[in-house]
Design a protein around this motif. Structure first.
Motif, PDB file in Angstrom:
ATOM      1  N   ALA A 108       0.828  -1.208   0.000  1.00 46.83           N
ATOM      2  CA  ALA A 108       0.000   0.000   0.000  1.00 46.83           C
ATOM      3  C   ALA A 108       0.864   1.261   0.000  1.00 46.83           C
ATOM      4  N   ILE A 109       1.937   1.247   0.771  1.00 47.75           N
ATOM      5  CA  ILE A 109       2.843   2.397   0.800  1.00 47.75           C
ATOM      6  C   ILE A 109       3.505   2.576  -0.562  1.00 47.75           C
ATOM      7  N   ASN A 110       3.944   1.470  -1.161  1.00 43.61           N
ATOM      8  CA  ASN A 110       4.600   1.547  -2.464  1.00 43.61           C
ATOM      9  C   ASN A 110       3.655   2.013  -3.569  1.00 43.61           C
ATOM     10  N   VAL A 111       2.363   1.695  -3.469  1.00 45.40           N
ATOM     11  CA  VAL A 111       1.388   2.185  -4.445  1.00 45.40           C
ATOM     12  C   VAL A 111       1.406   3.709  -4.454  1.00 45.40           C
ATOM     13  N   GLY A 143       5.506   8.729 -10.428  1.00 39.59           N
ATOM     14  CA  GLY A 143       5.073   8.737 -11.818  1.00 39.59           C
ATOM     15  C   GLY A 143       4.980   7.379 -12.494  1.00 39.59           C
ATOM     16  N   HIS A 144       5.465   6.324 -11.853  1.00 39.05           N
ATOM     17  CA  HIS A 144       5.360   4.981 -12.449  1.00 39.05           C
ATOM     18  C   HIS A 144       5.669   3.943 -11.377  1.00 39.05           C
ATOM     19  N   PRO A 145       4.956   2.807 -11.404  1.00 39.49           N
ATOM     20  CA  PRO A 145       5.213   1.760 -10.401  1.00 39.49           C
ATOM     21  C   PRO A 145       6.648   1.244 -10.386  1.00 39.49           C
ATOM     22  N   LEU A 167      12.035   0.320  -7.729  1.00 37.75           N
ATOM     23  CA  LEU A 167      13.460   0.632  -7.591  1.00 37.75           C
ATOM     24  C   LEU A 167      13.726   1.321  -6.249  1.00 37.75           C
ATOM     25  N   ALA A 168      12.887   2.290  -5.897  1.00 32.19           N
ATOM     26  CA  ALA A 168      13.069   3.001  -4.636  1.00 32.19           C
ATOM     27  C   ALA A 168      12.948   2.041  -3.454  1.00 32.19           C
ATOM     28  N   SER A 169      11.984   1.142  -3.495  1.00 32.53           N
ATOM     29  CA  SER A 169      11.791   0.180  -2.417  1.00 32.53           C
ATOM     30  C   SER A 169      13.024  -0.702  -2.254  1.00 32.53           C
ATOM     31  N   VAL A 180       0.768  -2.504  -9.227  1.00 29.34           N
ATOM     32  CA  VAL A 180      -0.221  -2.387 -10.304  1.00 29.34           C
ATOM     33  C   VAL A 180      -1.569  -2.967  -9.875  1.00 29.34           C
ATOM     34  N   LEU A 181      -1.555  -4.111  -9.186  1.00 26.44           N
ATOM     35  CA  LEU A 181      -2.794  -4.836  -8.907  1.00 26.44           C
ATOM     36  C   LEU A 181      -3.493  -4.432  -7.613  1.00 26.44           C
ATOM     37  N   LEU A 182      -2.752  -4.010  -6.594  1.00 25.72           N
ATOM     38  CA  LEU A 182      -3.373  -3.692  -5.312  1.00 25.72           C
ATOM     39  C   LEU A 182      -4.443  -2.607  -5.433  1.00 25.72           C
ATOM     40  N   PRO A 183      -4.213  -1.523  -6.184  1.00 22.20           N
ATOM     41  CA  PRO A 183      -5.288  -0.529  -6.306  1.00 22.20           C
ATOM     42  C   PRO A 183      -6.536  -1.070  -7.017  1.00 22.20           C
TER      43      PRO A 183
END
Length: 162
Positions: free
Chosen positions: A25-28, A35-37, A42-44, A92-95
């Motif tokens: 959820a945080i990464n979403v 601007g893009h998943p 990469l940040a995670s 991509v899928l969680l939302p």
């Protein structure tokens, strides 16, 4: 193994699973902001490195064997690719599926794949055959996935209906 030790292991495993929907959820939100998943993926992973390195240094872990690194089969390095796959698909899928729907489906996939890994003893795991009780457990889990995913109604829909 003592009962207390066993219970600690079970609680730690449950905790490991409990942090995953929070991470997703945080990464979403991070992906939306960046601007893009894939930027969030990469940040995670970069934050993972920044958190892990000081821990490893504090523990004074010895460097890995270069001989092993040179001879390890390629499949041993696939874990990182699977991590990228999971994080990116979660973004991509969680939302679209909701946290509970995505996590239920991900867990069902994990259990089914784990049964196969255990059954054949792949990747050096001890063989644990797929028995009727284990198969029944997987089927109950899949039934739970159906209830979680298709029994959910977004709060917006409930408000509009009321």
């Amino acid at each position: 193994m003592s009962t207390l030790h066993w219970a600690s292991l079970l609680l730690l495993a449950a905790f490991a699973g409990a942090v995953v929907p929070f991470q997703s959820a945080i990464n979403v939100n991070l992906g939306r902001g960046l601007g893009h998943p894939l930027w969030a993926t990469l940040a995670s992973l970069m934050v993972s490195i920044l958190v892990l390195l000081p821990i490893m240094l504090a523990m004074r872990l010895p460097l890995p064997s270069m001989a092993f690194i040179g001879k390890a089969p390629l499949w041993m390095w696939a874990g990182g690719a699977f991590g990228v796959c999971f994080i990116s698909l979660a973004l991509v899928l969680l939302p679209k599926l909701g946290a509970s729907g995505f996590m239920a489906l991900a867990l069902a996939g994990q259990v089914v794949a784990s049964l196969v890994l255990d059954h054949f003893g792949w990747f050096g795991l001890e063989e644990r055959l797929i028995t009727l009780p284990r198969l029944a457990g997987a089927m109950l889990l899949i039934g739970g996935v159906v209830l979680i995913q298709f029994g959910a109604m977004p709060a917006k829909s409930l408000a509009a209906a009321g």
